[in-house]
Design an enzyme around this catalytic site. Structure first.
Site, short mmCIF file in Angstrom:
data_model
loop_
_atom_site.label_atom_id
_atom_site.label_comp_id
_atom_site.label_asym_id
_atom_site.label_seq_id
_atom_site.Cartn_x
_atom_site.Cartn_y
_atom_site.Cartn_z
N LYS A 1 0.87 -1.17 0.00
CA LYS A 1 0.00 0.00 0.00
C LYS A 1 0.90 1.22 0.00
O LYS A 1 1.66 1.46 0.94
CB LYS A 1 -0.90 0.01 1.22
CG LYS A 1 -1.67 1.30 1.32
CD LYS A 1 -2.83 1.19 2.22
CE LYS A 1 -3.48 2.56 2.36
NZ LYS A 1 -4.63 2.51 3.21
N LYS B 1 -2.04 -1.60 -3.94
CA LYS B 1 -2.90 -0.40 -3.91
C LYS B 1 -2.04 0.84 -3.91
O LYS B 1 -1.09 0.89 -3.12
CB LYS B 1 -3.74 -0.48 -2.64
CG LYS B 1 -4.61 0.70 -2.35
CD LYS B 1 -5.28 0.46 -1.04
CE LYS B 1 -6.08 1.67 -0.62
NZ LYS B 1 -6.62 1.52 0.69
C1 PBG Z 1 -6.67 3.70 5.15
C2 PBG Z 1 -7.31 3.57 3.80
C3 PBG Z 1 -7.27 4.49 2.76
C4 PBG Z 1 -7.96 3.94 1.70
C5 PBG Z 1 -8.44 2.70 2.12
N1 PBG Z 1 -8.02 2.48 3.42
C6 PBG Z 1 -6.72 5.85 2.68
C7 PBG Z 1 -5.53 6.24 3.39
O1 PBG Z 1 -4.56 5.47 3.47
O2 PBG Z 1 -5.53 7.35 3.90
C8 PBG Z 1 -8.16 4.59 0.38
C9 PBG Z 1 -9.00 3.90 -0.62
C10 PBG Z 1 -9.41 4.74 -1.75
O3 PBG Z 1 -8.88 5.84 -1.99
O4 PBG Z 1 -10.31 4.33 -2.49
N2 PBG Z 1 -6.80 2.63 5.99
#
Ligand code: PBG
Length: 341
Positions: free
Chosen positions: A205, A262
């Site tokens: 991520k 992601k």
């Molecule tokens: C954080 C989380 C995020 C997303 C999913 N889980 C955002 C972040 O890391 O601040 C983003 C998903 C999206 O943008 O569709 N646990």
């Protein structure tokens, strides 16, 4: 110089008609590849009104727990989708520095899991394990000495995992990026007898700029401040590729069942690398900002939403993903069904 292969070989021969192109297509996109992310909000008067409105770039506004089952029946199941990924929108009054509400036995996410499993026992329910929707600062963990405290956070996440498993979640999507969390979760689940609960680890991520619309909805934008503590201290550096493999191998050892990359679009090299170097089912998340760009380009008349979405999803398949999380899942599923007819 002679051209030994021409005219014997003419690659255009295999491109003459739709039927032959379809017959030899190396990859096919199916409705069964897609997962729809859904936001559920707490039915309290002070839940940020903005999150109840249609979040402009996303297909529809967050749902109340009460309206969730009908929505799933009428929209999700109707187009042949078989699972949903649930994210909570927490009322400001229930957020605190520690994200304590995450462990509250009747919080909105727990209720959403319960009511979906009750009505649709065979629906795949994927719940989100991370603290950001529950903390006032929007970080994915508890803060000690100006830093996100890794080891304190993973203990909370393990309890959260048991809570969701108890509620009936099939898969825990672990999106926080703390070290050692998969081990902590797995241990917690085994101790309580939840041996079949699946862990989907967001292994790679990245600290991406593409999470904006999501952060607006769950109201975690506070963590965006680049001057203060930022998510770059736990999410991966966008410059790195090999590190994603290290993350994946660790999470596999710790007991992950599925892996996630992601965002998706800019990270197909990571999808392809993990496909080659691991044997775990691979998921990819087309995140809110990527989806927003498709909608925005369509609104400008520059790129068709339908064609752009389907092409981006095929890119994920070609790179090696077997599961695709996308806000376009409903639309794509509908179009794929039409194309089959
Ligand atoms: C954080 C989380 C995020 C997303 C999913 N889980 C955002 C972040 O890391 O601040 C983003 C998903 C999206 O943008 O569709 N646990």
């Amino acid at each position: 110089m002679t051209f030994e292969t021409f005219p014997a070989t003419r690659l255009r021969r295999l491109r003459t008609n739709q039927w032959i192109r379809t017959l030899i297509a190396e990859n096919k996109l199916a409705v069964s590849d897609l997962v729809m992310p859904l936001f559920v909000f707490q039915n309290l008067p002070d839940v940020a009104l903005s999150s109840k409105k249609t979040p402009q770039p996303l297909p529809f506004p967050p749902l109340s727990v009460d309206s969730l089952p009908d929505f799933v029946e009428e929209k999700i199941l109707a187009v042949g989708l078989t699972s949903v990924a649930l994210f909570p929108v927490i009322a400001q009054q229930n957020k605190d520095e520690q994200g304590r509400h995450a462990l509250c036995e009747d919080n909105v996410l727990v209720k959403a899991i319960q009511c979906l499993k009750e009505r649709f026992p065979t629906l795949g329910v994927i719940s989100d394990i991370a603290l950001d929707p529950y903390t006032t600062h929007g970080h994915d963990g508890v803060i000690q000495n100006d830093d996100v405290d890794n080891d304190a956070t993973i203990k909370i996440l393990a309890d959260m995992a048991v809570l969701h498993a108890q509620a009936g979640a099939d898969v825990l999507g672990v999106s926080d990026m703390m070290d050692g969390r998969i081990h902590a979760l797995r241990q917690g689940l085994e101790e309580k007898g939840y041996v079949q609960t699946k862990i989907l680890s967001y292994v790679a991520k990245y600290a991406s700029c593409l999470y904006g619309p999501f952060r607006d909805i769950v109201a975690t934008a506070a963590a965006k401040d680049p001057g203060g503590l930022c998510k770059k201290t736990y999410q991966m550096d966008i410059c790195n590729q090999k590190e994603a493999l290290r993350e994946a191998l660790l999470d596999i050892q710790e007991g992950a069942d599925l892996l996630m990359v992601k965002p998706g679009g800019g990270y197909l090299d990571i999808v392809s690398l993990l496909k080659q170097k691991t044997h775990h089912p691979l998921c990819v998340f087309q995140v809110s900002g990527e989806y927003a760009m498709l909608r925005a380009a369509d609104a400008q008349g520059w790129v068709s939403y339908k064609d752009g979405l389907l092409e981006s999803l095929m890119g994920f398949k070609r790179a090696g993903a077997s599961v695709i999380f996308t806000y376009g899942a409903l639309d794509a599923a509908r179009w794929l069904k039409e194309m089959d007819r």
